[in-house]
Design a protein around this motif. Structure first.
Motif, mmCIF file in Angstrom:
data_model
loop_
_atom_site.group_PDB
_atom_site.id
_atom_site.type_symbol
_atom_site.label_atom_id
_atom_site.label_comp_id
_atom_site.label_asym_id
_atom_site.label_seq_id
_atom_site.Cartn_x
_atom_site.Cartn_y
_atom_site.Cartn_z
ATOM 1 N N GLU A 229 4.763 -7.833 -2.313
ATOM 2 C CA GLU A 229 4.138 -6.514 -2.421
ATOM 3 C C GLU A 229 2.762 -6.526 -1.750
ATOM 4 O O GLU A 229 2.374 -5.560 -1.079
ATOM 5 C CB GLU A 229 3.997 -6.144 -3.913
ATOM 6 C CG GLU A 229 3.794 -4.674 -4.179
ATOM 7 C CD GLU A 229 5.005 -3.807 -3.842
ATOM 8 O OE1 GLU A 229 6.146 -4.244 -4.044
ATOM 9 O OE2 GLU A 229 4.793 -2.675 -3.337
ATOM 10 N N VAL A 230 2.042 -7.637 -1.924
ATOM 11 C CA VAL A 230 0.740 -7.774 -1.255
ATOM 12 C C VAL A 230 0.928 -7.718 0.261
ATOM 13 O O VAL A 230 0.124 -7.116 0.982
ATOM 14 C CB VAL A 230 0.043 -9.103 -1.658
ATOM 15 C CG1 VAL A 230 -1.197 -9.351 -0.808
ATOM 16 C CG2 VAL A 230 -0.338 -9.090 -3.137
ATOM 17 N N GLU A 231 2.008 -8.334 0.711
ATOM 18 C CA GLU A 231 2.312 -8.336 2.151
ATOM 19 C C GLU A 231 2.399 -6.895 2.672
ATOM 20 O O GLU A 231 1.819 -6.548 3.705
ATOM 21 C CB GLU A 231 3.650 -9.072 2.366
ATOM 22 C CG GLU A 231 4.163 -9.105 3.779
ATOM 23 C CD GLU A 231 3.545 -10.235 4.584
ATOM 24 O OE1 GLU A 231 2.568 -10.834 4.120
ATOM 25 O OE2 GLU A 231 4.038 -10.484 5.697
ATOM 26 N N VAL A 232 3.097 -6.055 1.921
ATOM 27 C CA VAL A 232 3.227 -4.636 2.308
ATOM 28 C C VAL A 232 1.861 -3.965 2.253
ATOM 29 O O VAL A 232 1.468 -3.218 3.160
ATOM 30 C CB VAL A 232 4.219 -3.909 1.349
ATOM 31 C CG1 VAL A 232 4.307 -2.426 1.687
ATOM 32 C CG2 VAL A 232 5.601 -4.562 1.419
ATOM 33 N N ALA A 238 -4.255 -2.795 6.915
ATOM 34 C CA ALA A 238 -4.615 -3.054 8.320
ATOM 35 C C ALA A 238 -4.546 -1.765 9.140
ATOM 36 O O ALA A 238 -5.391 -1.522 10.008
ATOM 37 C CB ALA A 238 -3.698 -4.123 8.913
ATOM 38 N N ASP A 239 -3.546 -0.916 8.823
ATOM 39 C CA ASP A 239 -3.462 0.390 9.505
ATOM 40 C C ASP A 239 -4.687 1.240 9.191
ATOM 41 O O ASP A 239 -5.250 1.899 10.066
ATOM 42 C CB ASP A 239 -2.202 1.151 9.057
ATOM 43 C CG ASP A 239 -0.928 0.534 9.622
ATOM 44 O OD1 ASP A 239 -1.045 -0.273 10.557
ATOM 45 O OD2 ASP A 239 0.159 0.849 9.100
ATOM 46 N N LEU A 240 -5.054 1.240 7.929
ATOM 47 C CA LEU A 240 -6.227 2.022 7.524
ATOM 48 C C LEU A 240 -7.486 1.482 8.195
ATOM 49 O O LEU A 240 -8.361 2.244 8.623
ATOM 50 C CB LEU A 240 -6.377 1.995 5.988
ATOM 51 C CG LEU A 240 -5.347 2.825 5.217
ATOM 52 C CD1 LEU A 240 -5.296 2.423 3.740
ATOM 53 C CD2 LEU A 240 -5.667 4.320 5.323
ATOM 54 N N CYS A 265 -7.738 -3.452 -9.075
ATOM 55 C CA CYS A 265 -6.975 -3.185 -10.302
ATOM 56 C C CYS A 265 -5.509 -3.605 -10.186
ATOM 57 O O CYS A 265 -4.951 -4.160 -11.125
ATOM 58 C CB CYS A 265 -7.021 -1.690 -10.629
ATOM 59 S SG CYS A 265 -8.639 -1.075 -11.045
ATOM 60 N N PHE A 266 -4.886 -3.300 -9.040
ATOM 61 C CA PHE A 266 -3.430 -3.428 -8.981
ATOM 62 C C PHE A 266 -2.898 -4.099 -7.713
ATOM 63 O O PHE A 266 -1.804 -3.753 -7.254
ATOM 64 C CB PHE A 266 -2.786 -2.043 -9.136
ATOM 65 C CG PHE A 266 -2.815 -1.527 -10.547
ATOM 66 C CD1 PHE A 266 -2.036 -2.119 -11.535
ATOM 67 C CD2 PHE A 266 -3.631 -0.464 -10.901
ATOM 68 C CE1 PHE A 266 -2.064 -1.650 -12.844
ATOM 69 C CE2 PHE A 266 -3.670 0.016 -12.203
ATOM 70 C CZ PHE A 266 -2.882 -0.584 -13.185
ATOM 71 N N ALA A 267 -3.614 -5.031 -7.164
ATOM 72 C CA ALA A 267 -3.073 -5.760 -6.011
ATOM 73 C C ALA A 267 -1.733 -6.393 -6.402
ATOM 74 O O ALA A 267 -1.604 -6.946 -7.497
ATOM 75 C CB ALA A 267 -4.055 -6.840 -5.574
ATOM 76 N N GLY A 268 -0.764 -6.260 -5.529
ATOM 77 C CA GLY A 268 0.554 -6.853 -5.817
ATOM 78 C C GLY A 268 1.452 -5.964 -6.662
ATOM 79 O O GLY A 268 2.572 -6.344 -6.991
ATOM 80 N N HIS A 269 0.967 -4.788 -7.020
ATOM 81 C CA HIS A 269 1.751 -3.850 -7.839
ATOM 82 C C HIS A 269 2.212 -2.659 -6.986
ATOM 83 O O HIS A 269 1.439 -2.157 -6.172
ATOM 84 C CB HIS A 269 0.874 -3.319 -8.979
ATOM 85 C CG HIS A 269 1.380 -3.721 -10.309
ATOM 86 N ND1 HIS A 269 2.361 -3.045 -10.960
ATOM 87 C CD2 HIS A 269 1.030 -4.755 -11.124
ATOM 88 C CE1 HIS A 269 2.611 -3.639 -12.113
ATOM 89 N NE2 HIS A 269 1.815 -4.682 -12.234
ATOM 90 N N PRO A 270 3.408 -2.149 -7.196
ATOM 91 C CA PRO A 270 3.894 -1.020 -6.385
ATOM 92 C C PRO A 270 3.011 0.227 -6.504
ATOM 93 O O PRO A 270 2.922 1.009 -5.567
ATOM 94 C CB PRO A 270 5.290 -0.743 -6.954
ATOM 95 C CG PRO A 270 5.689 -1.998 -7.636
ATOM 96 C CD PRO A 270 4.439 -2.662 -8.101
ATOM 97 N N LEU A 276 -1.878 3.326 -1.276
ATOM 98 C CA LEU A 276 -2.192 3.039 0.128
ATOM 99 C C LEU A 276 -1.339 3.884 1.067
ATOM 100 O O LEU A 276 -1.815 4.380 2.095
ATOM 101 C CB LEU A 276 -1.986 1.542 0.419
ATOM 102 C CG LEU A 276 -3.004 0.593 -0.236
ATOM 103 C CD1 LEU A 276 -2.563 -0.865 -0.070
ATOM 104 C CD2 LEU A 276 -4.394 0.786 0.364
ATOM 105 N N GLU A 277 -0.067 4.065 0.682
ATOM 106 C CA GLU A 277 0.823 4.902 1.515
ATOM 107 C C GLU A 277 0.282 6.330 1.605
ATOM 108 O O GLU A 277 0.265 6.929 2.679
ATOM 109 C CB GLU A 277 2.241 4.907 0.932
ATOM 110 C CG GLU A 277 3.014 3.626 1.202
ATOM 111 C CD GLU A 277 4.310 3.532 0.388
ATOM 112 O OE1 GLU A 277 5.084 2.608 0.646
ATOM 113 O OE2 GLU A 277 4.520 4.381 -0.525
ATOM 114 N N LEU A 278 -0.141 6.837 0.465
ATOM 115 C CA LEU A 278 -0.677 8.211 0.450
ATOM 116 C C LEU A 278 -1.942 8.314 1.301
ATOM 117 O O LEU A 278 -2.151 9.293 2.027
ATOM 118 C CB LEU A 278 -0.962 8.646 -0.993
ATOM 119 C CG LEU A 278 0.273 8.882 -1.875
ATOM 120 C CD1 LEU A 278 -0.129 9.015 -3.342
ATOM 121 C CD2 LEU A 278 1.014 10.139 -1.413
#
Lengths: 466, 393
Positions: A229-232, A238-240, A265-270, A276-278
């Motif tokens: 999940e961190v990978e994602v 990186a895009d940001l 708070c939530f690194a590695g959590h969906p 980040l997607e938003l």
């Protein structure tokens, strides 16, 4: 501490407030406007987040969940680790431990509550913490020292070798509350074989400590899922970061706050991936339409915050940036130093890579990732050492085309106040104007926001930047 | 002992200048975590850097920020004004964040003040944990320092020489320990200021000179008739302090004597001997890092509390005065914990925050110390001293 402050637990109160706030946009515009009338002290930050649309609302939910996890930990059969923003929560989530990060909880309270965190900070002093200690820990810690929060099970400190005042707050918490204590300790160098090996051994010891506290061993399959999940998350970040480099940047100032707060708070959590997607979606949309991130639509100036942002009441700092048309290219907290970021190019040895192929590889990944978190990466050794703060700031200022660099911290930060003057002088020699803010990022009593704003204006004017 | 008093009161004391006159190098160091034996084994005078005799702060303030302890600022002030041009080297240890930033501030000041950065300028990276890989790291740091000193000064530091240096240092350590026991006796034979002057001298004088003087002093003390029982038996502990004046403030005209201390310039750093058997580097590492006597070794509070309680019991301490220099959070916070735990045991405590250097806040400190001693009087049931007649005298 006044009895009125003792009437409610800090974490429950903030969690409830944020939960209600996150529901607000679900109503009609009229309902929202009416609600704002009843929350004059919370209105400005709430408005600022809601205005961003889905990212801000998701962020509010994220923060609310963070508090709820703490409040409900006992009922959920989980233990609570008091820890620091320099420590990745991934390992805690992989071991079903609830992280409680003092600095995050202090910053949120400082921004959204009428009184800021003053009462809790002062309580810390009442029970023996020096008034010169760092306000970022002392705020939320004060609440827990006063028994106004969930019961902490153990303390994991992550800054020895880098920041005395941070480490000392955790030591004090452990001793005062009589809780088990573990410290990750950092050498003064980074990227060389010796320090890399030290990080791994230290991290191994941390895992052993955590296993001992929870009575079960680390499930590497679970850790792998979180690391994937961190990978994602790293890829989206990186895009940001790439978009932050654009002039004008489509990233609004408040996004940087959401990027790093969410990670703490939530690194590695969906949930954090979704945030980040938003953020990326909305920024990419603006980029495609050629709209700058700043509300005014014009980018007058680009600043690099070389340390931290300013977090006192009403999100004044972020609003100020918007009002003046100043884009922020991020702070020391924004960057994650994953090796596929563009900025890692000139900072060889400073970044970490991801490898989940085996337990050993994951251990190495965790150790090196943790060693690249804010502050412990950049400010561990002499600031003019290869790969450290000076080199990093100069590289970032150039890559992100910052017009100036601003230092902001807390008086408790002996680590940076010990050298920020020669550091600023070295940067100025490279032709980049530097402003040193003499305030406290979490405590307006040190310098009022109005005075801070005046000094910023003066700097921009005198240096011909605005 | 005059030689101790002189060494405690002046950075460029006679013995240091005598060494300099021989042409042999002097290397300054900033922290008690540096094994001075390494330098001594290379026939280099290890000189613990102090900042007494500071008469301004313009240079210190120009490089350090406003929220920094006055000790490194005073040191930089002296460095910048050329007081340390006589040293040939300097070793900076990250004893705390203020001191570790002396590394950069000293080097950067060197760009503005010519000749203040000595030829040998070294960062000695002592870790914050004394177990396992922390200790291994420290051993490697010592080995690297040995190699760097050998290379720069063109000397050889063999294990035999290191062993001899350890033996020489231990000789004085044992004597300090003996005098420390005499200091703890019910009947007083020396003041706290006398003892403190000796321990400070131990960080400046050539070790053989120090041992010789310690032996002479011990012989004098053994012959000396007791001076009577102190009115108050005080323990002084806390952050950096090399100021005899603080001891004098507690002891002069009060009937109080500092019978024990736990200061980084005091016996805390000079007491226990280093193991003489086995590998000398590992022995030095265990001694200097493993002692965990200072709050920079995180998570060892209970160990230090036990040490303080042991000293209190041994020296029959009536009350504890804790001091820290402003902005020293490490000692400031630990002093608060000590106060909580010692007061719970019925041991009166006083916490003082102060500035390093010339005792500009002497009046304030004197007032608070006097009030504390009055508290001890009340608790012990002793009659209160007649301050009016004392003032008249």
């Amino acid at each position: 501490m006044r009895s009125a402050i003792k009437a409610y637990n800090y974490d429950w109160m903030m969690g409830s407030l944020l939960e209600a706030a996150a529901k607000l946009p679900a109503g009609t515009a009229k309902e929202t406007a009416l609600a704002f009338n009843h929350i004059p002290y919370f209105k400005a930050p709430l408005e600022a987040l809601i205005e961003t649309g889905p990212p801000g609302i998701h962020f509010l939910n994220l923060l609310s969940k963070y508090y709820k996890n703490i409040v409900n930990a006992r009922n959920d059969g989980k233990k609570i680790a008091a820890t620091t923003f320099c420590s990745s929560p991934v390992i805690f989530y992989a071991m079903d431990i609830v992280p409680l990060t003092f600095e995050v909880l202090t910053a949120i309270g400082a921004m959204v509550w009428k009184r800021g965190m003053f009462d809790y900070m002062d309580y810390g002093c009442e029970v023996g913490m020096p008034e010169t200690s760092c306000s970022s820990q002392r705020g939320a810690l004060g609440a827990y020292l006063a028994g106004l929060g969930a019961s902490i099970d153990f303390v994991v400190c992550d800054t020895p070798g880098v920041c005395d005042t941070n480490a000392n707050a955790f030591v004090f918490a452990a001793e005062y509350l009589d809780k088990p204590f573990f410290q990750l300790n950092y050498p003064s160098t980074l990227g060389d074989d010796r320090s890399q090996a030290y990080h791994v051994k230290d991290y191994q010891a941390l895992i052993a400590f955590l296993e001992n506290q929870i009575g079960k061993t680390l499930d590497y399959n679970k850790l792998e899922a979180h690391l994937q999940e961190v990978e994602v998350q790293d890829a989206i970040t990186a895009d940001l970061e790439d978009m932050l480099m654009l002039v004008p940047t489509p990233i609004p100032p408040i996004y940087t706050l959401m990027i790093y707060s969410g990670r703490f708070c939530f690194a590695g959590h969906p949930e954090y991936t979704r945030l980040l997607e938003l953020l990326r979606e909305t920024a990419q949309k603006r980029m495609a339409e050629g709209i700058p991130g700043l509300k005014a639509g014009v980018e007058n100036l680009r600043v690099l915050m070389c340390y931290i942002d300013h977090y006192t009441v009403d999100m004044n700092f972020y609003n100020y940036l918007e009002m003046r048309g100043i884009a922020t290219t991020g702070s020391i907290l924004t960057r994650n130093f994953r090796d596929d970021n563009k900025y890692c190019g000139p900072l060889e040895g400073s970044c970490y890579g991801m490898d989940t192929s085996s337990p050993e590889a994951m251990l190495d990944t965790m150790a090196q990732m943790n060693a690249r978190l804010p502050m412990v990466r950049s400010i561990r050794g002499p600031y003019d050492q290869h790969g450290m703060w000076l080199e990093e700031c100069l590289a970032l200022a150039r890559l992100y085309q910052a017009d100036c660099i601003i230092y902001n911290g807390t008086p408790g930060c002996r680590n940076t106040w010990g050298m920020v003057k020669p550091f600023a002088r070295d940067i100025e020699k490279q032709g980049i104007p530097v402003h040193i803010m003499n305030d406290d990022a979490f405590d307006d009593r040190v310098e009022s926001w109005e005075a801070t704003r005046e000094r910023l204006d003066e700097f921009f004017t005198v240096r011909g930047l605005l | 002992m005059k030689i101790f008093q002189e060494a405690a009161a002046h950075i460029q004391c006679q013995s240091v200048m005598d060494w300099k006159a021989t042409g042999k190098p002097i290397v300054g160091y900033t922290c008690s975590y540096l094994p001075a034996e390494i330098l001594y084994a290379a026939d280099i005078l290890p000189l613990r850097l102090r900042a007494i005799e500071t008469d301004g702060m313009d240079i210190g303030d120009a490089y350090f920020g406003p929220f920094i302890c006055s000790f490194p600022k005073c040191l930089l002030q002296l460095v910048g004004s050329g007081h340390f041009k006589f040293i040939d080297g300097a070793v900076i240890t990250p004893g705390c964040d203020g001191i570790r930033r002396l590394d950069e501030c000293w080097r950067k000041a060197g760009e503005d003040y010519e000749g203040i950065v000595p030829g040998f300028f070294y960062y000695f990276d002592a870790p914050h944990k004394a177990e396992g890989h922390g200790m291994d790291w420290f051993v490697e740091e010592i080995e690297t320092l040995v190699a760097e000193v050998e290379d720069h000064f063109q000397v050889e530091i063999s294990n035999e020489k290191l062993h001899a240096a350890i033996v020489e240092y231990n000789k004085a350590r044992r004597m300090l320990d003996t005098v420390e026991s005499m200091r703890a006796d019910k009947e007083m034979v020396l003041s706290g200021a006398d003892m403190f002057a000796a321990t400070i001298a131990g960080t400046a004088l050539p070790r053989d000179v120090f041992s010789e003087q310690m032996a002479r002093w011990m012989a004098i003390l053994k012959q000396k008739p007791p001076l009577g029982s102190p009115r108050h038996r005080i323990m002084l502990l806390g952050s950096i302090s090399d100021d005899l004046e603080l001891f004098q403030l507690i002891e002069s005209d009060t009937g109080a004597v500092v019978v024990a201390d736990n200061l980084c310039f005091g016996v805390r750093a000079g007491g226990e001997p280093v193991e003489e058997a086995g590998d000398p580097v590992e022995a030095l590492a265990r001694h200097y890092l493993g002692g965990s006597t200072c709050p920079r070794l995180y998570g060892k509070y209970k160990h230090r509390l036990a040490l303080v309680k042991e000293k209190i019991a041994k020296a029959l301490v009536d009350g504890v005065i804790m001091q820290n220099i402003r902005f020293c959070d490490l000692h400031g916070a630990e002093n608060a914990l000590f106060e909580r735990d010692l007061e719970a045991l019925g041991i009166p405590c006083l916490r003082l925050e102060r500035e390093y250097g010339p005792m500009t806040d002497r009046g304030r400190l004197k007032l608070r110390i006097s009030a504390f001693l009055e508290r001890l009087d009340r608790q012990s049931g002793k009659p209160r001293p007649d301050f009016r007649s004392r003032a008249a005298n």
